[in-house]
Design a protein around this motif. Structure first.
Motif, short mmCIF file in Angstrom:
data_model
loop_
_atom_site.label_atom_id
_atom_site.label_comp_id
_atom_site.label_asym_id
_atom_site.label_seq_id
_atom_site.Cartn_x
_atom_site.Cartn_y
_atom_site.Cartn_z
N TYR A 182 0.79 12.61 -3.09
CA TYR A 182 2.00 12.26 -3.84
C TYR A 182 2.84 11.24 -3.06
O TYR A 182 3.49 10.37 -3.66
CB TYR A 182 2.83 13.50 -4.15
CG TYR A 182 2.23 14.35 -5.24
CD1 TYR A 182 1.96 13.83 -6.50
CD2 TYR A 182 1.93 15.70 -5.02
CE1 TYR A 182 1.40 14.60 -7.50
CE2 TYR A 182 1.37 16.48 -6.02
CZ TYR A 182 1.11 15.93 -7.26
OH TYR A 182 0.55 16.69 -8.25
N ALA A 183 2.82 11.34 -1.72
CA ALA A 183 3.54 10.35 -0.91
C ALA A 183 2.94 8.96 -1.11
O ALA A 183 3.67 7.97 -1.25
CB ALA A 183 3.48 10.74 0.56
N ALA A 184 1.60 8.90 -1.14
CA ALA A 184 0.95 7.61 -1.41
C ALA A 184 1.25 7.13 -2.82
O ALA A 184 1.42 5.93 -3.06
CB ALA A 184 -0.56 7.75 -1.21
N GLY A 185 1.34 8.08 -3.76
CA GLY A 185 1.68 7.72 -5.13
C GLY A 185 3.06 7.10 -5.24
O GLY A 185 3.27 6.15 -6.00
N VAL A 186 4.01 7.63 -4.46
CA VAL A 186 5.37 7.06 -4.45
C VAL A 186 5.31 5.62 -3.97
O VAL A 186 5.89 4.71 -4.58
CB VAL A 186 6.30 7.89 -3.55
CG1 VAL A 186 7.63 7.17 -3.35
CG2 VAL A 186 6.54 9.27 -4.15
N ALA A 187 4.61 5.39 -2.86
CA ALA A 187 4.52 4.04 -2.30
C ALA A 187 3.89 3.06 -3.29
O ALA A 187 4.41 1.96 -3.52
CB ALA A 187 3.71 4.07 -1.00
N ALA A 188 2.78 3.47 -3.90
CA ALA A 188 2.08 2.58 -4.83
C ALA A 188 2.91 2.30 -6.08
O ALA A 188 3.01 1.16 -6.54
CB ALA A 188 0.73 3.19 -5.21
N ALA A 189 3.50 3.36 -6.65
CA ALA A 189 4.25 3.20 -7.89
C ALA A 189 5.52 2.38 -7.67
O ALA A 189 5.88 1.54 -8.51
CB ALA A 189 4.60 4.57 -8.47
#
Length: 288
Positions: A182-189
């Motif tokens: 989810y942390a990576a998802g925040v960065a990508a989004a």
């Protein structure tokens, strides 16, 4: 000194409520209350986790002939390490304050210069029927081709924030469940949102739906990170929330730079850097 007296004193020393301790050990608050009243003892399966939570030995907890001062002999190394870490906290605060201050100062100076030497810049890309007019700070950065320098100051400010957060991240009790996905998802989004917002400002209004999709994905990932903290004990939950807020704010700052200055690949590198620093730090603390 009885087990009940030791447990109550340890719990208060750590700033835990009976509910928080019970949640951390997977028992009811009533069970913890009975332990502290001396009417019951935890079963063998809970003694070791309890001792580990407070960094003492099971033997010391159960031996009524050993008092509070005797625990120093059982975990003197741990106590000395904690005291040494507390003495080093000022170094983190000093370094973080200097780096953050330099980053913010650099951005402020560039903002002042853009006001003293105002620039109006017009761009008309070939093959399109629109013209983009830049004013203020963005025009100043583009005119003198120093977007990279502004991004560097922003990166310094973010690095300073990370240094300021180290005393919290390095606490021995700090070990929260921080989902790397989810942390990576925040960065990508967030990066996708910022980059799409930049293109929308260039006249590509058809990307509005895509921009909304990236925003929804970012919000979803942040909410999931907060939900993941619900299983932590109270003090760790607060620490986790603080980290999530700091992490999200860092990506938000980079997003604004991407959306307004069009820093593109520089913004992507900054997003990846923030994610890598946060993920590696939390993974290290959890492993300890």
């Amino acid at each position: 000194m009885t087990f009940a007296e030791k447990l109550m004193r340890l719990r208060k020393r750590e700033g835990l409520s009976q509910e928080a301790l019970a949640e951390g050990l997977g028992v009811s608050r009533q069970a913890v209350s009975r332990w502290e009243q001396g009417t019951a003892l935890p079963d063998a399966a809970k003694l070791l986790p309890c001792a580990r939570m407070f960094r003492v030995s099971v033997e010391w907890l159960l031996d009524e002939n050993q008092g509070w001062e005797d625990r120093a002999g059982m975990c003197s190394k741990t106590i000395e390490e904690r005291e040494s870490a507390a003495q080093r906290n000022w170094i983190w605060y000093l370094a973080g304050g200097i780096v953050t201050g330099l980053g913010i100062l650099g951005m402020v100076i560039m903002g002042i210069l853009s006001s003293v030497y105002p620039v109006v810049l017009a761009e008309s890309p070939a093959g399109v029927a629109w013209t983009r007019v830049y004013t203020g700070l963005i025009a100043f950065l583009k005119e003198y081709d120093i977007e990279w320098l502004f991004a560097l100051w922003a990166a310094a400010a973010l690095a300073g924030c990370w240094l300021l957060a180290q005393p919290i991240l390095r606490r021995e009790r700090f070990a929260v469940s921080f989902s790397p996905w989810y942390a990576a998802g925040v960065a990508a989004a967030v990066y996708g949102f910022g980059q799409t917002a930049w293109w929308v400002q260039q006249g590509k209004s058809g990307d509005l739906l895509l921009m909304a999709g990236f925003l929804a994905a970012a919000v979803f990932c942040v909410v999931q990170l907060f939900r993941g903290m619900q299983k932590e004990v109270e003090d760790r939950r607060r620490q986790g929330w603080a980290v999530i807020l700091l992490y999200t704010a860092a990506h938000g700052i980079i997003c604004l730079l991407t959306a307004e200055a069009g820093i593109g690949l520089v913004g992507l590198v900054l997003h990846i850097g923030v994610y890598a620093i946060c993920a590696s730090t939390l993974r290290t603390r959890a492993a300890e």
